[in-house]
Design a protein around this motif. Sequence first.
Motif, PDB file in Angstrom:
ATOM      1  N   UNK A  36       0.833  -1.341   0.230  1.00 17.00           N
ATOM      2  CA  UNK A  36       0.164   0.253   0.247  1.00 17.00           C
ATOM      3  C   UNK A  36       0.729   1.538  -0.010  1.00 17.00           C
ATOM      4  N   UNK A  37       1.845   1.223   0.571  1.00 17.26           N
ATOM      5  CA  UNK A  37       2.944   2.299   0.548  1.00 17.26           C
ATOM      6  C   UNK A  37       3.484   2.848  -0.997  1.00 17.26           C
ATOM      7  N   UNK A  38       3.276   1.695  -1.717  1.00 16.44           N
ATOM      8  CA  UNK A  38       3.480   2.169  -2.514  1.00 16.44           C
ATOM      9  C   UNK A  38       2.592   2.880  -4.107  1.00 16.44           C
ATOM     10  N   UNK A  39       1.569   3.085  -3.429  1.00 14.97           N
ATOM     11  CA  UNK A  39       0.400   3.653  -4.105  1.00 14.97           C
ATOM     12  C   UNK A  39       0.615   5.141  -4.615  1.00 14.97           C
ATOM     13  N   UNK A  40      -0.220   5.604  -5.812  1.00 14.74           N
ATOM     14  CA  UNK A  40      -0.089   6.898  -6.028  1.00 14.74           C
ATOM     15  C   UNK A  40      -0.692   7.942  -5.057  1.00 14.74           C
ATOM     16  N   UNK A  41      -1.717   6.586  -4.711  1.00 18.07           N
ATOM     17  CA  UNK A  41      -2.054   8.013  -4.104  1.00 18.07           C
ATOM     18  C   UNK A  41      -2.064   8.383  -2.370  1.00 18.07           C
ATOM     19  N   UNK A  42      -1.987  10.023  -2.238  1.00 23.26           N
ATOM     20  CA  UNK A  42      -1.759  10.233  -0.915  1.00 23.26           C
ATOM     21  C   UNK A  42      -1.924   9.973   0.402  1.00 23.26           C
ATOM     22  N   UNK A  43      -3.327  10.038   0.103  1.00 24.35           N
ATOM     23  CA  UNK A  43      -4.593   9.200   1.418  1.00 24.35           C
ATOM     24  C   UNK A  43      -3.766   7.921   2.014  1.00 24.35           C
ATOM     25  N   UNK A  44      -3.458   6.934   0.575  1.00 23.80           N
ATOM     26  CA  UNK A  44      -3.809   5.483   0.744  1.00 23.80           C
ATOM     27  C   UNK A  44      -2.206   5.451   1.145  1.00 23.80           C
ATOM     28  N   UNK A  45      -1.030   6.296   0.785  1.00 22.33           N
ATOM     29  CA  UNK A  45       0.600   5.747   0.674  1.00 22.33           C
ATOM     30  C   UNK A  45       0.677   6.777   2.543  1.00 22.33           C
ATOM     31  N   UNK A  46       0.301   7.782   2.517  1.00 25.68           N
ATOM     32  CA  UNK A  46       1.078   8.629   4.126  1.00 25.68           C
ATOM     33  C   UNK A  46       0.154   7.636   5.130  1.00 25.68           C
TER      34      UNK A  46
ATOM     35  N   UNK B 227      13.615  -0.355   0.089  1.00 25.53           N
ATOM     36  CA  UNK B 227      12.776  -0.213  -1.458  1.00 25.53           C
ATOM     37  C   UNK B 227      11.855   0.554  -1.030  1.00 25.53           C
ATOM     38  N   UNK B 228      11.357   0.936  -0.836  1.00 22.02           N
ATOM     39  CA  UNK B 228      10.491   2.215  -0.101  1.00 22.02           C
ATOM     40  C   UNK B 228      11.399   3.388   0.261  1.00 22.02           C
ATOM     41  N   UNK B 229      12.142   2.650   0.314  1.00 27.19           N
ATOM     42  CA  UNK B 229      13.391   4.110   1.201  1.00 27.19           C
ATOM     43  C   UNK B 229      13.432   4.957  -0.266  1.00 27.19           C
ATOM     44  N   UNK B 230      13.804   3.890  -1.196  1.00 25.02           N
ATOM     45  CA  UNK B 230      14.499   4.923  -2.862  1.00 25.02           C
ATOM     46  C   UNK B 230      13.668   5.939  -2.692  1.00 25.02           C
ATOM     47  N   UNK B 231      12.247   5.851  -2.672  1.00 17.02           N
ATOM     48  CA  UNK B 231      11.096   6.751  -3.087  1.00 17.02           C
ATOM     49  C   UNK B 231      12.056   7.981  -2.808  1.00 17.02           C
TER      50      UNK B 231
ATOM     51  N   UNK C  47      11.524  12.518   4.034  1.00 14.63           N
ATOM     52  CA  UNK C  47      10.816  14.070   4.563  1.00 14.63           C
ATOM     53  C   UNK C  47       9.482  13.757   4.707  1.00 14.63           C
ATOM     54  N   UNK C  48       9.075  12.184   4.683  1.00 14.11           N
ATOM     55  CA  UNK C  48       7.207  11.517   4.653  1.00 14.11           C
ATOM     56  C   UNK C  48       7.932  11.429   6.479  1.00 14.11           C
ATOM     57  N   UNK C  49       8.926  10.933   6.284  1.00 18.39           N
ATOM     58  CA  UNK C  49       8.766   9.955   8.130  1.00 18.39           C
ATOM     59  C   UNK C  49       9.746  11.218   9.006  1.00 18.39           C
ATOM     60  N   UNK C  50      10.261  12.013   8.668  1.00 12.64           N
ATOM     61  CA  UNK C  50      10.483  13.041   9.013  1.00 12.64           C
ATOM     62  C   UNK C  50       9.050  13.578   9.718  1.00 12.64           C
ATOM     63  N   UNK C  51       8.373  14.182   8.792  1.00 13.00           N
ATOM     64  CA  UNK C  51       6.853  14.795   8.800  1.00 13.00           C
ATOM     65  C   UNK C  51       5.904  14.210  10.248  1.00 13.00           C
ATOM     66  N   UNK C  52       6.662  12.541   9.567  1.00 14.08           N
ATOM     67  CA  UNK C  52       5.480  11.690  11.076  1.00 14.08           C
ATOM     68  C   UNK C  52       6.337  11.970  12.206  1.00 14.08           C
TER      69      UNK C  52
ATOM     70  N   UNK D 154      17.650   6.640   8.028  1.00 13.46           N
ATOM     71  CA  UNK D 154      17.424   6.978   7.283  1.00 13.46           C
ATOM     72  C   UNK D 154      16.293   8.195   8.062  1.00 13.46           C
ATOM     73  N   UNK D 155      16.604   8.757   9.289  1.00 15.32           N
ATOM     74  CA  UNK D 155      16.867   9.537   9.966  1.00 15.32           C
ATOM     75  C   UNK D 155      17.816  10.112  11.235  1.00 15.32           C
TER      76      UNK D 155
END
Length: 718
Positions: free
Chosen positions: A197-207, A236-240, A245-250, A477-478
């Motif tokens: 699901x984390x590979x989705x193009x939809x922001x709601x699903x991905x986040x 693999x996910x971290x290659x995006x 930035x996203x996990x920092x935001x989280x 990653x952080x």
Amino acid sequence: MTIKEINNLHAQTVGMLDNGMLKSAFELIKTLISETRSYIFQNRLDELQETYRYMLDYFAKGIYDDMRSRIYANIVAGTYELADKIRQIARISDSRSIHYTSVMALVGTSDEIADMLNKTEQLYEIGNFAGLEEINNQIFISLWTTAFLNDTDATAVSRALTNEATPVVTKCQMISSLMLGLQMCFDLRKMTALFDAAASDNDEVRMRAIIAICLTLNTYKNRTKYYPDIRYRLETLAETPDFKRIITMIELRFILSRETEKVSSKLQEELIPEILKLVKKRKADRKTGNSDSDAPDIFGDDMMNPEWEEITENSPLAKKIEEYNDLQEEGIDVMHSTFLNLKNFPFFRSVSNWFLPFTSNNAILAEQTEIKPALIRLLDAAPFICNSDKFSMVFSLAMLPKDQKTAIMKQVESQFKMANEHFAEELQTKTDRTETVVSQYVQDLFRFYKLFPHKDEFDDIFGNPPVLYNIPDLQAYLSEPNILLQFAELYLRKNYFTDAQVIYEQLIKALPADEMLYQKLGYCKQMSGDIAGALDDYLRSEIINANSKWLIRRIGNCYKQLKQPDRALEYFLRLETMLPDNASVLLLIGHCHLDLQNYPEALKCYFKADYIYPNNVKAWRAIAWCSFMNGKYEQARNYNAKILEAGAQTSDYLNAGHTEWALKNIDAAVDFYSKAAAMEEEFEKFAKMFARDISVLADAGINRDEIMLMIDYLHFLR
């Protein structure tokens, strides 16, 4: 054995596994099987123990086995899973739990997860949103209560999460149910589905998926190392490009979540009572005819509530509201206090509804026929309020009397339209809306764990918010200084000094020449009470930057707190050369002279401070006390009078009493002492303050025995 006892035994087992004590973990699982009568798991336990014994035998004989680490990882992972399965069986059998109730709700449903997922696509295509929500709820319960997915269900779940035809609302609900299930017991298949699901193009699903992954990694930080597939999927996910930035935001959102209940209490205890008092006053004015205008009805067309007319820019209430707005701009969840009492609607009895995305085509909302569709659409688009609170608002509006509903909806619609336009302008500068999605989902999670009627059956993830940069799988990653600095600065700003200190210590290892890091580390230590440690860091910073006024003042203060007034004086005199004729600095210098019993020099500084900054009560207090210590009692009396006239504290009356006693005016001394004692709720607190000055009074020629008599006499007067 009760569920609580089973949970405790399970926790002990996990603790043994976390510490590598596999044999002890086997013994505890044996007890778990016996106490829960889950004998179906005995064979699996025997199998794990036998494999481990063989591995140990090979090890003891010195036989090299290049598969040993993999075999050991499989044994440990299998033991964790076995402990989870036994506990899960006990949970399902507990007829008092929401878990049991949810499982029973599916008894009449014969559909498999794969069949239900196929139906969601069909229902969405024909626009049957009521049917879609019903089956989404069934899917939610199935995924949440199924401890371990079988191969068929796992394949169906991953397919649905990666299939564009699956409705977004279904995917969102699936992610939340997978996350909730994983919080109860670890299942690699569920974790794999979240990565899909984390590979989705939809922001709601991905986040939502990334947040769920982070929470799962936090819960099982000592376990996931035994699952190589997780590390591979994470890499693999971290290659995006925007992963860091996203996990920092989280993480920043989780840090801010610590402020939610504090802010809620502040609003309930300060802001709301002030508004209510203002409303009450205005209503009273209208009844007595003191109102300046015939204001329209509170629920009329005006955007500004007429009850707020007295909120001027300089009023205390206006400052509180401004502070409230600043908190909201910073990203703190200020809405929690507004909606925490609006979660008693039947809608919130279902676990799944706490995670339901608010959408304009929601069937539950369609049932609220008196709520304007335009308002639903505005709420849907509002980025500053989470999904759960949007539902609360709609249900609350629906409950209003008909004569008020139209007016209020018109006002709310107007306000939301303006607010949405304001936020839309801000979002234009951003490349995506991920920050809004993250903020809303974290707030939805917070409300579930804090307000769900059966919240006690869940481990509150916000009781000890996840620290993502401490999770082994996420540390890589952080770990960049610019990322860690964001966390440290937020901790520092919100007064979480211990958390900030840990990060600053880590940053200094990477950036040893950054004097600001030493300053901030020293400040954290000082605010935590480690004055000597703070001084060490301040002195290191001084080596790099010897001309910082803030730093020199801090060093001087540390020396003073450490009872080294001579060293403190050196730094305050340096500060005076940078800030000549500064009343605050003069007082600091005077205090050092006072501690060194150099009373004439101290008085010079205090008088100069009073001259530079007239009517300075701090300077008066210093002059009065220094005069008393120097035997100038009449001078002390004169300044005590000025202090008491300006507004006295307990210590002011106490010092005035000391002065009068030294002047042999015992009646006046008793009067001042009585007033000092009256200012404290407990006499013991006053007595301690008095006792601290016994040696000073003795130096002023007052008999020590009489001092104790005075304290007892004052106690009788109370």
